[in-house]
Scaffold this motif. Sequence first.
Motif, PDB file in Angstrom:
ATOM      1  N   ALA A 161      67.579  27.581  64.066  1.00 55.37           N
ATOM      2  CA  ALA A 161      67.290  28.452  62.921  1.00 55.37           C
ATOM      3  C   ALA A 161      68.166  28.114  61.721  1.00 55.37           C
ATOM      4  N   GLN A 162      69.435  27.790  61.971  1.00 49.73           N
ATOM      5  CA  GLN A 162      70.346  27.490  60.869  1.00 49.73           C
ATOM      6  C   GLN A 162      69.968  26.192  60.159  1.00 49.73           C
ATOM      7  N   TRP A 163      69.531  25.201  60.906  1.00 47.97           N
ATOM      8  CA  TRP A 163      69.083  23.961  60.277  1.00 47.97           C
ATOM      9  C   TRP A 163      67.979  24.249  59.268  1.00 47.97           C
ATOM     10  N   ARG A 164      66.964  24.980  59.703  1.00 49.17           N
ATOM     11  CA  ARG A 164      65.843  25.271  58.814  1.00 49.17           C
ATOM     12  C   ARG A 164      66.267  26.163  57.651  1.00 49.17           C
ATOM     13  N   MET A 165      67.069  27.176  57.953  1.00 49.61           N
ATOM     14  CA  MET A 165      67.472  28.110  56.911  1.00 49.61           C
ATOM     15  C   MET A 165      68.287  27.431  55.824  1.00 49.61           C
ATOM     16  N   THR A 166      69.276  26.605  56.208  1.00 54.24           N
ATOM     17  CA  THR A 166      70.132  25.994  55.197  1.00 54.24           C
ATOM     18  C   THR A 166      69.359  25.021  54.313  1.00 54.24           C
ATOM     19  N   ILE A 167      68.455  24.257  54.923  1.00 53.42           N
ATOM     20  CA  ILE A 167      67.646  23.322  54.128  1.00 53.42           C
ATOM     21  C   ILE A 167      66.697  24.088  53.210  1.00 53.42           C
ATOM     22  N   GLU A 168      66.105  25.156  53.717  1.00 50.14           N
ATOM     23  CA  GLU A 168      65.130  25.911  52.921  1.00 50.14           C
ATOM     24  C   GLU A 168      65.787  26.708  51.797  1.00 50.14           C
ATOM     25  N   VAL A 169      66.917  27.359  52.115  1.00 44.31           N
ATOM     26  CA  VAL A 169      67.552  28.256  51.144  1.00 44.31           C
ATOM     27  C   VAL A 169      68.448  27.514  50.155  1.00 44.31           C
ATOM     28  N   TYR A 170      69.293  26.621  50.658  1.00 41.44           N
ATOM     29  CA  TYR A 170      70.321  26.024  49.808  1.00 41.44           C
ATOM     30  C   TYR A 170      69.950  24.659  49.222  1.00 41.44           C
ATOM     31  N   GLU A 228      72.782  33.739  56.993  1.00 39.80           N
ATOM     32  CA  GLU A 228      72.709  33.274  58.373  1.00 39.80           C
ATOM     33  C   GLU A 228      72.655  34.418  59.383  1.00 39.80           C
ATOM     34  N   VAL A 229      72.943  35.632  58.938  1.00 40.53           N
ATOM     35  CA  VAL A 229      72.995  36.774  59.859  1.00 40.53           C
ATOM     36  C   VAL A 229      71.653  37.063  60.526  1.00 40.53           C
ATOM     37  N   PRO A 230      70.518  37.049  59.794  1.00 42.59           N
ATOM     38  CA  PRO A 230      69.237  37.358  60.457  1.00 42.59           C
ATOM     39  C   PRO A 230      68.932  36.468  61.650  1.00 42.59           C
ATOM     40  N   ALA A 231      69.123  35.164  61.504  1.00 41.03           N
ATOM     41  CA  ALA A 231      68.862  34.257  62.618  1.00 41.03           C
ATOM     42  C   ALA A 231      69.804  34.554  63.774  1.00 41.03           C
ATOM     43  N   TYR A 232      71.048  34.927  63.443  1.00 42.91           N
ATOM     44  CA  TYR A 232      72.014  35.219  64.499  1.00 42.91           C
ATOM     45  C   TYR A 232      71.644  36.506  65.242  1.00 42.91           C
ATOM     46  N   VAL A 233      71.171  37.500  64.513  1.00 44.30           N
ATOM     47  CA  VAL A 233      70.744  38.750  65.154  1.00 44.30           C
ATOM     48  C   VAL A 233      69.630  38.469  66.159  1.00 44.30           C
ATOM     49  N   GLN A 234      68.709  37.589  65.797  1.00 46.40           N
ATOM     50  CA  GLN A 234      67.622  37.253  66.719  1.00 46.40           C
ATOM     51  C   GLN A 234      68.150  36.524  67.955  1.00 46.40           C
ATOM     52  N   THR A 235      69.186  35.719  67.779  1.00 43.21           N
ATOM     53  CA  THR A 235      69.819  35.071  68.928  1.00 43.21           C
ATOM     54  C   THR A 235      70.411  36.119  69.865  1.00 43.21           C
ATOM     55  N   LEU A 236      71.075  37.113  69.299  1.00 43.18           N
ATOM     56  CA  LEU A 236      71.656  38.176  70.116  1.00 43.18           C
ATOM     57  C   LEU A 236      70.586  38.956  70.869  1.00 43.18           C
ATOM     58  N   THR A 271      81.453  33.263  70.417  1.00 39.59           N
ATOM     59  CA  THR A 271      81.698  31.876  70.799  1.00 39.59           C
ATOM     60  C   THR A 271      80.575  31.366  71.696  1.00 39.59           C
ATOM     61  N   LEU A 272      80.153  32.190  72.631  1.00 37.23           N
ATOM     62  CA  LEU A 272      79.089  31.803  73.559  1.00 37.23           C
ATOM     63  C   LEU A 272      77.755  31.606  72.846  1.00 37.23           C
ATOM     64  N   THR A 273      77.582  32.281  71.719  1.00 32.71           N
ATOM     65  CA  THR A 273      76.310  32.198  70.992  1.00 32.71           C
ATOM     66  C   THR A 273      76.406  31.303  69.759  1.00 32.71           C
ATOM     67  N   GLY A 274      77.392  30.445  69.723  1.00 31.92           N
ATOM     68  CA  GLY A 274      77.469  29.433  68.674  1.00 31.92           C
ATOM     69  C   GLY A 274      78.021  29.907  67.349  1.00 31.92           C
ATOM     70  N   ALA A 275      78.713  31.059  67.331  1.00 28.64           N
ATOM     71  CA  ALA A 275      79.268  31.579  66.079  1.00 28.64           C
ATOM     72  C   ALA A 275      80.776  31.782  66.186  1.00 28.64           C
ATOM     73  N   GLY A 276      81.416  30.937  66.954  1.00 24.23           N
ATOM     74  CA  GLY A 276      82.835  31.108  67.217  1.00 24.23           C
ATOM     75  C   GLY A 276      83.744  30.910  66.013  1.00 24.23           C
TER      76      GLY A 276
END
Length: 310
Positions: free
Chosen positions: A31-40, A126-134, A230-235
């Motif tokens: 999700a972060q790959w797509r988001m950063t390329i699309e948004v920034y 980046e928070v929305p994609a992370y919430v979906q991961t949780l 950390t376990l979910t890639g946001a350490g």
Amino acid sequence: MKKSVTPTFKDYAEQYITNAEGQWKNDKHRAQWRMTIEVYAKLLHGLLVSAVETAHVYEVLRPIWSTKAETASRLRGRIEKILDAAKTAGFRDGENPARWGGHLEHLLHKRKKLTRGHHAAMPYEEVPAYVQTLRKRETIVARALEFHILTAARPGMVENMRLEHIDWVNDLWVIPAAFMKVAVDHVVPLVPRAMDILRELGHNTKKGYVFWARRRGCKISNSTLKREMTLTGAGEYTPHGFRSSFKDWAGDETAHDDETSEHALAHQVGSETRRAYRRRSALKKRRALLGEWFLYTQLQKANCDNREVE
């Protein structure tokens, strides 16, 4: 030799991510790959992938290099990989304009390390994609972290949450002064998803605490939340940092006044008399603000689903 039809950067980036994401096990990473390329990286979208130059990459990175250092650094690396792939495919010639060593390092200063005591905050984009991961993780700690994000509460407030603090009729979380940093009762309006989390866990508490660490059999701690990140890639971020994410989002993306977001964060604003008044009258405004914060994550999920991120 170059191919006859050269794609735009946006089209080639989409193709690159689609081909590569099958190798990425972490949903948040996809999700972060797509988001950063699309948004920034919007400035690059309409350019032919062969036409991307150093000046273009610099203009993409410059606005966020200091304010969103982690995101900017990762974005640079992602652009570099996309352009490297484009060169290999025959769409580009010459050196990669996104490379760091001996190139962009001369235009952009090195990232500063966080100082001790600083709460590293995830950029709100980046928070929305992370919430979906949780939400995909079926653990009490993941629910606690999601609840913490949705309420913009301090981690300690979530850790000490008890069933008797919940007003089930009015969808409120009434936090006694004893659990507050400023020793004043605080009322948090709860969005539907937050109430769903409480209903899900309300029948399975330990010693009255809503959120508890299954491994230790007692209430969760800040270190428990940090371990989940950390376990979910946001350490690289901290639980407390989500309060800054919320504050930045409220200031950048909404029309709500600063005082409302400050009250939502349980910060003291104005004189004692004014604070007492605002605790009563600002509840409706805070409910609206937190409702928009919740919807922001859901809208982003819909967009991600349309792009087949998950």
